[in-house]
Scaffold this motif. Structure first.
Motif, PDB file in Angstrom:
ATOM      1  N   LEU A   1       2.043  12.723  13.619  1.00  0.00           N
ATOM      2  CA  LEU A   1       1.673  11.345  13.280  1.00  0.00           C
ATOM      3  C   LEU A   1       0.881  11.344  11.975  1.00  0.00           C
ATOM      4  O   LEU A   1      -0.192  11.933  11.902  1.00  0.00           O
ATOM      5  CB  LEU A   1       0.827  10.729  14.400  1.00  0.00           C
ATOM      6  N   LYS A   2       1.403  10.685  10.968  1.00  0.00           N
ATOM      7  CA  LYS A   2       0.735  10.639   9.681  1.00  0.00           C
ATOM      8  C   LYS A   2       0.104   9.263   9.454  1.00  0.00           C
ATOM      9  O   LYS A   2       0.722   8.241   9.753  1.00  0.00           O
ATOM     10  CB  LYS A   2       1.726  10.943   8.554  1.00  0.00           C
ATOM     11  N   PRO A   3      -1.118   9.246   8.915  1.00  0.00           N
ATOM     12  CA  PRO A   3      -1.767   7.964   8.630  1.00  0.00           C
ATOM     13  C   PRO A   3      -0.981   7.146   7.606  1.00  0.00           C
ATOM     14  O   PRO A   3      -0.303   7.688   6.733  1.00  0.00           O
ATOM     15  CB  PRO A   3      -3.131   8.382   8.063  1.00  0.00           C
ATOM     16  N   GLU A   4      -1.079   5.843   7.739  1.00  0.00           N
ATOM     17  CA  GLU A   4      -0.520   4.912   6.754  1.00  0.00           C
ATOM     18  C   GLU A   4      -1.607   4.685   5.708  1.00  0.00           C
ATOM     19  O   GLU A   4      -2.662   4.098   5.990  1.00  0.00           O
ATOM     20  CB  GLU A   4      -0.150   3.596   7.436  1.00  0.00           C
ATOM     21  N   LEU A   5      -1.381   5.167   4.488  1.00  0.00           N
ATOM     22  CA  LEU A   5      -2.396   5.100   3.444  1.00  0.00           C
ATOM     23  C   LEU A   5      -2.334   3.757   2.726  1.00  0.00           C
ATOM     24  O   LEU A   5      -1.277   3.350   2.239  1.00  0.00           O
ATOM     25  CB  LEU A   5      -2.194   6.237   2.441  1.00  0.00           C
ATOM     26  N   ARG A   6      -3.471   3.083   2.654  1.00  0.00           N
ATOM     27  CA  ARG A   6      -3.532   1.740   2.075  1.00  0.00           C
ATOM     28  C   ARG A   6      -4.662   1.684   1.044  1.00  0.00           C
ATOM     29  O   ARG A   6      -5.732   2.246   1.254  1.00  0.00           O
ATOM     30  CB  ARG A   6      -3.766   0.698   3.165  1.00  0.00           C
ATOM     31  N   SER A   7      -4.410   0.974  -0.039  1.00  0.00           N
ATOM     32  CA  SER A   7      -5.356   0.918  -1.145  1.00  0.00           C
ATOM     33  C   SER A   7      -6.086  -0.412  -1.197  1.00  0.00           C
ATOM     34  O   SER A   7      -5.492  -1.479  -1.009  1.00  0.00           O
ATOM     35  CB  SER A   7      -4.613   1.136  -2.470  1.00  0.00           C
ATOM     36  N   LEU A   8      -7.398  -0.332  -1.449  1.00  0.00           N
ATOM     37  CA  LEU A   8      -8.186  -1.526  -1.738  1.00  0.00           C
ATOM     38  C   LEU A   8      -9.148  -1.214  -2.884  1.00  0.00           C
ATOM     39  O   LEU A   8      -9.780  -0.152  -2.897  1.00  0.00           O
ATOM     40  CB  LEU A   8      -8.996  -1.974  -0.516  1.00  0.00           C
ATOM     41  N   ILE A   9      -9.244  -2.146  -3.831  1.00  0.00           N
ATOM     42  CA  ILE A   9     -10.186  -2.029  -4.940  1.00  0.00           C
ATOM     43  C   ILE A   9     -11.316  -3.020  -4.674  1.00  0.00           C
ATOM     44  O   ILE A   9     -11.077  -4.232  -4.609  1.00  0.00           O
ATOM     45  CB  ILE A   9      -9.520  -2.353  -6.291  1.00  0.00           C
ATOM     46  N   LEU A  10     -12.525  -2.524  -4.529  1.00  0.00           N
ATOM     47  CA  LEU A  10     -13.670  -3.378  -4.211  1.00  0.00           C
ATOM     48  C   LEU A  10     -14.491  -3.635  -5.465  1.00  0.00           C
ATOM     49  O   LEU A  10     -15.010  -2.705  -6.085  1.00  0.00           O
ATOM     50  CB  LEU A  10     -14.542  -2.709  -3.140  1.00  0.00           C
ATOM     51  N   VAL A  11     -14.595  -4.904  -5.824  1.00  0.00           N
ATOM     52  CA  VAL A  11     -15.349  -5.321  -7.009  1.00  0.00           C
ATOM     53  C   VAL A  11     -16.674  -5.925  -6.551  1.00  0.00           C
ATOM     54  O   VAL A  11     -16.741  -6.590  -5.514  1.00  0.00           O
ATOM     55  CB  VAL A  11     -14.536  -6.350  -7.831  1.00  0.00           C
ATOM     56  N   SER A  12     -17.707  -5.688  -7.328  1.00  0.00           N
ATOM     57  CA  SER A  12     -19.046  -6.173  -6.986  1.00  0.00           C
ATOM     58  C   SER A  12     -19.019  -7.643  -6.591  1.00  0.00           C
ATOM     59  O   SER A  12     -18.322  -8.457  -7.205  1.00  0.00           O
ATOM     60  CB  SER A  12     -19.988  -6.002  -8.182  1.00  0.00           C
ATOM     61  N   THR A  13     -19.819  -7.965  -5.588  1.00  0.00           N
ATOM     62  CA  THR A  13     -19.839  -9.323  -5.055  1.00  0.00           C
ATOM     63  C   THR A  13     -20.188 -10.357  -6.122  1.00  0.00           C
ATOM     64  O   THR A  13     -19.632 -11.456  -6.158  1.00  0.00           O
ATOM     65  CB  THR A  13     -20.840  -9.409  -3.889  1.00  0.00           C
TER      66      THR A  13
END
Length: 226
Positions: A149-161
């Motif tokens: 079972l391989k993880p589903e890799l997902r991307s998120l870019i977090l910008v300062s609030t």
């Protein structure tokens, strides 16, 4: 330790033989490092607040991983029982960040735009190294019916609030910028994750359910990098 980088640069600034242009570059680099540290702390607080005490999730901050000479310095990882692995890249921009229709990114400083590396592409490289680590068995993964079972890799870019995100005006133009939908404010990342999960197709959701593992397994995967 990025604080060490700041100390070295600060020592350079004390030199009397610096050209003004060199001094400005060093000062800008110090600002960038300090801003990055502030962004990582802000993101770490929000991530730990929502997921830190949950046995159903694993949170890893500031992970350096190397696979056959390729290195990824990942700001944050969040893994859940569906084996969704969120790779979070944090960016702290005092005045904001923008992108045009061609996918060219800028950061704003003193009212001026300065070209920067695409955070989307940067995180894509991190994910490539992480995927290779799973493919090569660097991290032990559970099996079901003999299949890994391989993880589903997902991307998120977090910008300062507090920073603004300048996107192309039209929805059509935004859709042409690859990965733009993965860019969100730090204080909105949980809502963004939930929306992205809800927007998945029924088929993909069924596939995700087939990867559900126990909380114990999630914890074991999270510790496997040590």
């Amino acid at each position: 330790d990025k604080q060490r980088d700041i100390e070295v640069l600060a020592a350079l600034l004390k030199r009397s033989d610096l050209y003004d242009s060199t001094r400005q570059k060093i000062e800008r680099e110090v600002r960038n490092i300090r801003a990055g540290l502030a962004g990582e702390r802000e993101a770490a607080y929000e991530i730990d607040f929502h997921y830190g005490d949950s046995p159903k999730n694993v949170v890893i901050h500031d992970l350096r991983i190397e696979v056959e000479g390729r290195v990824a310095q990942i700001d944050h990882l969040v893994l859940n029982r569906l084996l969704d692995l969120w790779v979070l890249e944090t960016k702290h921009f005092a005045e904001g960040v923008g992108v045009n229709e061609q996918g060219e990114w800028v950061a704003y400083w003193n009212g001026k735009a300065h070209g920067i590396q695409s955070p989307v592409e940067q995180n894509r490289k991190h994910i490539a190294v992480l995927r290779e680590a799973f493919d090569k068995g660097v991290v032990h993964l559970p099996k079901r019916l003999g299949i890994k079972l391989k993880p589903e890799l997902r991307s998120l870019i977090l910008v300062s609030t507090g920073a603004r995100i300048s996107r192309p005006r039209s929805k059509a133009a935004q859709s042409r910028v690859d990965g733009l939908d993965s860019v969100t404010k730090i204080d909105q990342f949980v809502t963004t994750i939930e929306k992205m999960v809800d927007d998945e197709s029924a088929v993909h959701t069924f596939g995700s359910l087939s990867r559900v593992v126990s909380s114990k397994t999630v914890q074991e995967i999270g510790r496997a990098h040590v």
